[in-house]
Design a protein around this motif. Structure first.
Motif, PDB file in Angstrom:
ATOM      1  N   GLU A  62       0.842  -1.393  -0.107  1.00 44.59           N
ATOM      2  CA  GLU A  62       0.008  -0.054   0.018  1.00 44.59           C
ATOM      3  C   GLU A  62       1.046   1.304  -0.115  1.00 44.59           C
ATOM      4  OE1 GLU A  62      -2.152  -0.630   3.453  1.00 44.59           O
ATOM      5  OE2 GLU A  62      -3.828  -1.698   2.372  1.00 44.59           O
ATOM      6  N   ALA A  63       1.851   1.186   0.695  1.00 40.59           N
ATOM      7  CA  ALA A  63       2.911   2.499   0.827  1.00 40.59           C
ATOM      8  C   ALA A  63       3.375   2.631  -0.634  1.00 40.59           C
ATOM      9  CB  ALA A  63       3.831   2.260   2.116  1.00 40.59           C
ATOM     10  N   LEU A  64       3.912   1.729  -1.131  1.00 39.00           N
ATOM     11  CA  LEU A  64       4.460   1.810  -2.476  1.00 39.00           C
ATOM     12  C   LEU A  64       3.381   2.290  -3.552  1.00 39.00           C
ATOM     13  CD1 LEU A  64       6.678  -1.334  -2.598  1.00 39.00           C
ATOM     14  CD2 LEU A  64       7.465   0.801  -2.155  1.00 39.00           C
ATOM     15  N   GLN A  65       2.482   1.864  -3.376  1.00 38.42           N
ATOM     16  CA  GLN A  65       1.290   2.407  -4.386  1.00 38.42           C
ATOM     17  C   GLN A  65       1.003   3.839  -4.144  1.00 38.42           C
ATOM     18  OE1 GLN A  65      -2.237   0.075  -3.246  1.00 38.42           O
ATOM     19  NE2 GLN A  65      -1.490  -1.593  -4.757  1.00 38.42           N
ATOM     20  N   ASN A  66       1.221   4.246  -2.919  1.00 39.44           N
ATOM     21  CA  ASN A  66       0.976   5.731  -2.425  1.00 39.44           C
ATOM     22  C   ASN A  66       2.122   6.587  -3.097  1.00 39.44           C
ATOM     23  OD1 ASN A  66      -1.280   5.033  -0.915  1.00 39.44           O
ATOM     24  ND2 ASN A  66      -0.654   6.655   0.698  1.00 39.44           N
ATOM     25  N   LEU A  67       3.280   5.990  -2.789  1.00 38.87           N
ATOM     26  CA  LEU A  67       4.610   6.571  -3.522  1.00 38.87           C
ATOM     27  C   LEU A  67       4.687   6.606  -4.808  1.00 38.87           C
ATOM     28  CD1 LEU A  67       7.245   4.791  -1.189  1.00 38.87           C
ATOM     29  CD2 LEU A  67       6.550   7.230  -1.088  1.00 38.87           C
ATOM     30  N   VAL A  68       4.038   5.720  -5.637  1.00 42.00           N
ATOM     31  CA  VAL A  68       3.958   5.765  -7.172  1.00 42.00           C
ATOM     32  C   VAL A  68       3.001   6.808  -7.378  1.00 42.00           C
ATOM     33  CG1 VAL A  68       2.845   4.780  -9.124  1.00 42.00           C
ATOM     34  CG2 VAL A  68       4.532   3.433  -7.472  1.00 42.00           C
ATOM     35  N   GLN A  69       1.836   7.109  -6.769  1.00 40.85           N
ATOM     36  CA  GLN A  69       0.800   7.970  -7.136  1.00 40.85           C
ATOM     37  C   GLN A  69       1.284   9.413  -6.835  1.00 40.85           C
ATOM     38  OE1 GLN A  69      -2.486   6.719  -4.521  1.00 40.85           O
ATOM     39  NE2 GLN A  69      -3.114   5.000  -5.746  1.00 40.85           N
ATOM     40  N   GLU A  70       2.277   9.631  -6.001  1.00 42.96           N
ATOM     41  CA  GLU A  70       3.033  10.974  -5.541  1.00 42.96           C
ATOM     42  C   GLU A  70       4.028  11.163  -6.245  1.00 42.96           C
ATOM     43  OE1 GLU A  70       3.275  11.524  -1.179  1.00 42.96           O
ATOM     44  OE2 GLU A  70       1.433  10.377  -0.855  1.00 42.96           O
ATOM     45  N   GLY A  71       4.339  10.306  -7.144  1.00 46.49           N
ATOM     46  CA  GLY A  71       5.806  10.762  -7.879  1.00 46.49           C
ATOM     47  C   GLY A  71       6.991  10.413  -7.038  1.00 46.49           C
ATOM     48  N   PHE A  72       7.222   9.874  -6.206  1.00 45.04           N
ATOM     49  CA  PHE A  72       8.377   9.349  -5.614  1.00 45.04           C
ATOM     50  C   PHE A  72       8.699   8.074  -5.833  1.00 45.04           C
ATOM     51  CE2 PHE A  72       6.584  12.994  -2.927  1.00 45.04           C
ATOM     52  CZ  PHE A  72       7.870  13.472  -2.456  1.00 45.04           C
ATOM     53  N   ALA A  73       8.034   7.173  -6.760  1.00 45.16           N
ATOM     54  CA  ALA A  73       8.440   6.104  -7.230  1.00 45.16           C
ATOM     55  C   ALA A  73       7.761   5.776  -8.603  1.00 45.16           C
ATOM     56  CB  ALA A  73       8.119   5.077  -5.933  1.00 45.16           C
ATOM     57  N   VAL A  74       8.436   4.857  -9.382  1.00 48.62           N
ATOM     58  CA  VAL A  74       7.880   4.454 -10.716  1.00 48.62           C
ATOM     59  C   VAL A  74       7.875   2.802 -10.684  1.00 48.62           C
ATOM     60  CG1 VAL A  74      10.047   4.315 -11.574  1.00 48.62           C
ATOM     61  CG2 VAL A  74       7.968   4.922 -13.177  1.00 48.62           C
ATOM     62  N   ARG A  75       6.583   2.545 -11.479  1.00 50.51           N
ATOM     63  CA  ARG A  75       6.192   1.188 -11.539  1.00 50.51           C
ATOM     64  C   ARG A  75       6.951   0.919 -12.837  1.00 50.51           C
ATOM     65  NH1 ARG A  75       3.211  -2.053  -8.715  1.00 50.51           N
ATOM     66  NH2 ARG A  75       1.977  -0.394  -8.045  1.00 50.51           N
ATOM     67  N   LEU A  76       7.676  -0.252 -12.848  1.00 48.35           N
ATOM     68  CA  LEU A  76       8.370  -0.659 -14.216  1.00 48.35           C
ATOM     69  C   LEU A  76       7.632  -1.639 -15.148  1.00 48.35           C
ATOM     70  CD1 LEU A  76      12.145  -1.172 -13.284  1.00 48.35           C
ATOM     71  CD2 LEU A  76      11.070   1.220 -14.148  1.00 48.35           C
ATOM     72  N   PRO A  77       7.865  -1.693 -16.368  1.00 46.75           N
ATOM     73  CA  PRO A  77       6.944  -2.681 -17.293  1.00 46.75           C
ATOM     74  C   PRO A  77       7.008  -4.088 -16.471  1.00 46.75           C
ATOM     75  CG  PRO A  77       8.162  -1.535 -18.538  1.00 46.75           C
ATOM     76  CD  PRO A  77       8.629  -1.132 -17.235  1.00 46.75           C
ATOM     77  N   ASN A  78       8.260  -4.525 -15.884  1.00 50.21           N
ATOM     78  CA  ASN A  78       7.912  -5.773 -15.231  1.00 50.21           C
ATOM     79  C   ASN A  78       7.477  -5.835 -13.584  1.00 50.21           C
ATOM     80  OD1 ASN A  78      10.091  -4.661 -13.547  1.00 50.21           O
ATOM     81  ND2 ASN A  78      11.661  -5.703 -14.242  1.00 50.21           N
ATOM     82  N   ARG A  79       6.850  -4.847 -13.416  1.00 49.36           N
ATOM     83  CA  ARG A  79       6.219  -4.391 -12.250  1.00 49.36           C
ATOM     84  C   ARG A  79       7.034  -4.382 -11.005  1.00 49.36           C
ATOM     85  NH1 ARG A  79       1.046  -5.445 -12.637  1.00 49.36           N
ATOM     86  NH2 ARG A  79       0.721  -5.968 -10.451  1.00 49.36           N
ATOM     87  N   HIS A  80       8.392  -4.222 -11.334  1.00 43.34           N
ATOM     88  CA  HIS A  80       9.221  -3.891  -9.903  1.00 43.34           C
ATOM     89  C   HIS A  80       9.264  -2.496 -10.018  1.00 43.34           C
ATOM     90  CE1 HIS A  80      12.402  -7.496 -10.206  1.00 43.34           C
ATOM     91  NE2 HIS A  80      10.931  -7.909 -10.605  1.00 43.34           N
ATOM     92  N   ILE A  81       9.344  -1.761  -8.728  1.00 47.03           N
ATOM     93  CA  ILE A  81       9.138  -0.393  -8.390  1.00 47.03           C
ATOM     94  C   ILE A  81      10.438   0.254  -8.035  1.00 47.03           C
ATOM     95  CG2 ILE A  81       8.173   1.220  -6.874  1.00 47.03           C
ATOM     96  CD1 ILE A  81       5.710  -0.743  -6.541  1.00 47.03           C
ATOM     97  N   GLN A  82      10.961   1.299  -8.628  1.00 47.13           N
ATOM     98  CA  GLN A  82      11.997   2.003  -8.298  1.00 47.13           C
ATOM     99  C   GLN A  82      11.703   3.244  -7.739  1.00 47.13           C
ATOM    100  OE1 GLN A  82      14.359   2.226 -11.875  1.00 47.13           O
ATOM    101  NE2 GLN A  82      15.261   0.168 -11.762  1.00 47.13           N
ATOM    102  N   ALA A  83      12.642   3.842  -6.918  1.00 46.30           N
ATOM    103  CA  ALA A  83      12.804   5.084  -6.297  1.00 46.30           C
ATOM    104  C   ALA A  83      12.811   6.161  -7.176  1.00 46.30           C
ATOM    105  CB  ALA A  83      13.497   5.339  -5.035  1.00 46.30           C
ATOM    106  N   VAL A  84      12.163   7.208  -7.292  1.00 42.61           N
ATOM    107  CA  VAL A  84      12.366   8.330  -8.182  1.00 42.61           C
ATOM    108  C   VAL A  84      13.455   9.213  -7.466  1.00 42.61           C
ATOM    109  CG1 VAL A  84      11.315  10.276  -9.356  1.00 42.61           C
ATOM    110  CG2 VAL A  84      10.252   7.958  -9.361  1.00 42.61           C
ATOM    111  N   VAL A  85      14.491   9.194  -7.991  1.00 43.22           N
ATOM    112  CA  VAL A  85      15.488  10.168  -7.472  1.00 43.22           C
ATOM    113  C   VAL A  85      16.037  11.350  -8.379  1.00 43.22           C
ATOM    114  CG1 VAL A  85      17.806  10.512  -6.435  1.00 43.22           C
ATOM    115  CG2 VAL A  85      16.512   8.641  -5.964  1.00 43.22           C
ATOM    116  N   LEU A  86      15.444  12.730  -8.484  1.00 45.65           N
ATOM    117  CA  LEU A  86      15.522  13.679  -9.524  1.00 45.65           C
ATOM    118  C   LEU A  86      17.039  14.105  -9.691  1.00 45.65           C
ATOM    119  CD1 LEU A  86      12.588  15.985  -8.493  1.00 45.65           C
ATOM    120  CD2 LEU A  86      12.761  13.766  -9.967  1.00 45.65           C
ATOM    121  N   SER A  87      17.207  14.570 -10.903  1.00 48.32           N
ATOM    122  CA  SER A  87      18.451  15.074 -11.434  1.00 48.32           C
ATOM    123  C   SER A  87      18.677  16.490 -10.739  1.00 48.32           C
ATOM    124  CB  SER A  87      18.923  15.074 -12.746  1.00 48.32           C
ATOM    125  OG  SER A  87      17.792  16.006 -13.388  1.00 48.32           O
ATOM    126  N   ALA A  88      19.822  17.118 -10.816  1.00 51.52           N
ATOM    127  CA  ALA A  88      19.884  18.493 -10.142  1.00 51.52           C
ATOM    128  C   ALA A  88      19.124  19.506 -11.234  1.00 51.52           C
ATOM    129  CB  ALA A  88      21.069  18.982 -10.368  1.00 51.52           C
TER     130      ALA A  88
END
Length: 267
Positions: A62-88
């Motif tokens: 549930e937490a990961l779903q929230n993070l994806v919705q808020e733009g702090f994580a992204v769901r990949l095509p293989n259904r894995h989830i990665q943290a969104v770390v922005l560039s400068a």
């Protein structure tokens, strides 16, 4: 029936505990992303997080779903989830857009300030002061503080606060009050969402608070003067200085990590 009621209470208690755990996990991962602890492409695996935090996989999911919705994580095509770390550059883009949105909304507040000033001036001219002071008391109740007066009052609290944490709290109060002054629920909701995450973290953890106080004072002067240019420039300077602080912090974290790895390799 009593057994059903007890079962229902137990279920409600478990649901509440799950929600609290989920919220805690969301905040924990956000903190690690915003602080620069997490690196670009780092995977947020349910099993690893559950083991690390000592919780079941359900609140993690549930937490990961929230993070994806808020733009702090992204769901990949293989259904894995990665943290969104922005560039400068992306960090500067985020704060630039927030500053632009805040400027447009704050200019609307400045226009309302002028309307309220005229209204208060009319009330003052129409009220006769009697010797017993009754009319004066009536006037004081009727005259409403302008947006800039409310904001300057908050800045006084920020200036008088002794500890940095308290100054940061006053700074957040300023932002919340400014948003409430939009008097437009939809715009307030939009601007409020931009405060969660990067801006809130920056206010709490970063920045020279004396510099921030001076920047906010200039913005408030712009509201009082109905000076659009002063408002735009002030908000741009305020937000982009936080973007610079973010980039500097992350770069320092990167250098620190590299130094530790080099030291470990040498040993």
């Amino acid at each position: 029936i009593r057994q059903k009621q007890r079962n229902r209470k137990n279920t409600e208690g478990e649901n509440m505990a799950s929600v609290q755990t989920k919220d805690y996990i969301v905040q924990l991962i956000k903190e690690e992303i915003l602080s620069g602890v997490m690196k670009p492409g780092e995977e947020l695996a349910q099993e690893a997080l559950a083991e690390r935090l000592g919780v079941s996989r359900m609140p993690i999911r549930e937490a990961l779903q929230n993070l994806v919705q808020e733009g702090f994580a992204v769901r990949l095509p293989n259904r894995h989830i990665q943290a969104v770390v922005l560039s400068a550059q992306q960090i500067h883009d985020v704060f630039h857009v927030i500053a632009a949105m805040a400027a447009e909304n704050t200019i609307l507040v400045a226009k309302k300030e002028q309307i309220l000033r005229r209204k208060n001036a009319e009330q003052t001219s129409q009220t006769e002061f009697e010797e017993d002071g009754q009319s004066k008391l009536f006037l004081e109740r009727e005259i409403e503080k302008t947006p800039s007066e409310q904001l300057f009052q908050i800045l006084s609290g920020m200036e008088n606060a002794l500890r940095l944490e308290k100054k940061a709290e006053w700074e957040m109060v300023y932002q919340e009050r400014l948003i409430s002054l939009f008097e437009n629920p939809y715009l307030s909701q939009l601007q409020g969402k931009t405060m969660d995450g990067y801006v809130a973290y920056a206010i709490e953890k970063m920045g020279d608070k004396q510099q921030k106080l001076e920047q906010l004072r200039r913005i408030t002067e712009g509201i009082a003067e109905n000076n659009e240019q002063k408002i735009r420039m002030g908000l741009r300077e305020y937000y982009l200085s936080y973007a610079d602080a973010f980039v500097e912090k992350w770069e320092n974290n990167g250098k620190s990590t590299t130094s530790k790895k080099s030291s470990a390799a040498g040993n």
